[in-house]
Design a protein around this motif. Structure first.
Motif, PDB file in Angstrom:
ATOM      1  N   ASP A 192       0.834  -1.209   0.000  1.00 40.48           N
ATOM      2  CA  ASP A 192       0.000   0.000   0.000  1.00 40.48           C
ATOM      3  C   ASP A 192       0.868   1.257   0.000  1.00 40.48           C
ATOM      4  OD1 ASP A 192      -2.235  -1.530  -0.024  1.00 40.48           O
ATOM      5  OD2 ASP A 192      -2.952  -0.988   1.981  1.00 40.48           O
ATOM      6  N   LEU A 236      -7.565   3.457   0.058  1.00 41.39           N
ATOM      7  CA  LEU A 236      -7.135   2.063   0.218  1.00 41.39           C
ATOM      8  C   LEU A 236      -7.648   1.468   1.531  1.00 41.39           C
ATOM      9  CD1 LEU A 236      -3.455   2.182  -1.131  1.00 41.39           C
ATOM     10  CD2 LEU A 236      -5.413   1.046  -2.182  1.00 41.39           C
ATOM     11  N   THR A 251      -7.479  -4.601  -6.658  1.00 42.76           N
ATOM     12  CA  THR A 251      -7.436  -3.252  -6.105  1.00 42.76           C
ATOM     13  C   THR A 251      -8.463  -2.371  -6.818  1.00 42.76           C
ATOM     14  OG1 THR A 251      -5.063  -3.578  -5.710  1.00 42.76           O
ATOM     15  CG2 THR A 251      -5.903  -1.321  -5.567  1.00 42.76           C
TER      16      THR A 251
END
Length: 367
Positions: free
Chosen positions: A183, A239, A252
């Motif tokens: 991330d 995220l 994602t």
């Protein structure tokens, strides 16, 4: 900057061809399938190391042959530059500048900027958001060599993150530490890409509006806007909020790989409500804005390749377009059309000299 000449060997439908160009307007005429567009694509190859239409190099080799070669001499900043490209079947592409091979092809991008306008561009309107992101990335990459590095880094981390999400789903083992590391890497590259894209669009949109207004005499209201999830929410928050959704979908779902361009005409989607003529005007305005952006940021004029652009444009728009691109704001131009008399008539009206070539079955000569 201008291209003085080009030599082709076994490129698409050309066996062997060599031609010299004018530094202003060059027009290739001939029937469909004769090789006009292939000549433009060869020029595109020299500038950007790839075909405009087909990403597979081996498929550009003439049927029955094992290799193609393209070579051209450019005048760039008052210096002669020899660029050559060679592709053998099932082997790595060779690309050379002044007989020296590049360590990586990315080093060539932006040295010889080019803008192509083609019927193929309708994919920008009709296809998914990936096509429109590619358009943004192509323009920026020709002016910012580091941008391409950020894109490559982002896509590599994105692939790794998606692979981890699939592994978590498969093994039922949640590796929070590795996910956090990925991330952070994704956020680092993503923020830089977003900032560059946003700055680019702030400069690009006014140029687009100017060219569309010129082409249409201010008769139509259009809007071009940059849509990104990062416009509203910081990437790290995106995220965090989407982690459960990402785990379920095993990919994602937030980030700059979801960025989009909105094409609007009279308040409605261009894709659904724009006529063919309006769509073509929109695309041409996009490409002319690209040209103006590159010229401003490079400090010299790119090549302009116009493939079959007279189709689906009314006479007044054709004349305005040719009048604009044939004068001082633009440099060397390459145009294809099926009708030599139509070309002569258009340029006679605007009092511009052109160099004409006739193309027939992969053979080219001065008209």
């Amino acid at each position: 900057m201008w291209l003085k000449n080009i030599t082709l060997l076994n490129f698409k439908n050309y066996g062997d061809a060599a031609i010299s160009f004018s530094d202003t307007v060059n027009v290739f005429t001939g029937n469909n399938g004769s090789g006009k567009t292939n000549m433009l694509d060869a020029i595109h190859y020299l500038c950007l190391c790839k075909s405009y239409f087909n990403p597979i190099d081996g498929q550009q080799i003439k049927t029955g042959e094992d290799i193609f070669m393209i070579q051209g001499d450019f005048n760039r900043n008052l210096k002669n530059e020899k660029i050559s490209c060679g592709v053998k079947r099932n082997q790595k592409k060779q690309f050379k500048r002044n007989k020296k091979e590049y360590d990586k092809l990315a080093d060539h991008i932006g040295l010889f900027p080019v803008v192509m306008v083609s019927p193929y561009d309708v994919n920008l309107i009709m296809e998914g958001s990936e096509e429109r992101r590619k358009f943004i990335d192509n323009v920026i990459s020709q002016t910012d060599s580091h941008y391409l590095d950020q894109l490559i880094a982002y896509n590599r981390v994105l692939a790794n993150r998606n692979a981890l999400l699939k592994q978590i789903a498969l093994t039922k083992r949640y590796d929070a530490t590795l996910l956090q590391i990925l991330d952070e890497q994704l956020i680092n590259a993503g923020k830089k890409i977003f900032a560059i894209r946003k700055a680019f669009m702030n400069e690009f949109i006014p140029l687009f509006n100017e060219y569309y207004s010129y082409l249409t005499d201010n008769k139509e209201t259009v809007e071009l806007s940059y849509l990104s999830q990062l416009n509203e929410t910081p990437f790290d928050e995106l995220l965090q909020k989407s982690v459960e959704k990402d785990r379920v979908l095993e990919r994602t779902t937030t980030g700059v790989h979801k960025d989009e361009l909105a094409f609007i005409i009279s308040g409605m989607a261009l894709k659904k409500f724009g006529s063919q003529g309006q769509q073509k005007s929109f695309l041409i305005a996009l490409k002319l804005a690209q040209y103006a952006y590159l010229a401003k940021n490079k400090g010299f004029k790119p090549l302009l390749l116009l493939d079959d652009i007279f189709d689906k444009l009314d006479d007044s728009r054709v004349q305005k377009l040719m009048q604009m691109v044939s004068h001082h704001d633009f440099g060397q131009i390459f145009i294809t059309d099926t009708g030599i008399e139509r070309v002569k008539s258009i340029f006679k009206k605007i009092e511009v000299d052109v160099t004409l070539f006739e193309v027939e079955n992969g053979h080219i000569k001065h008209a």
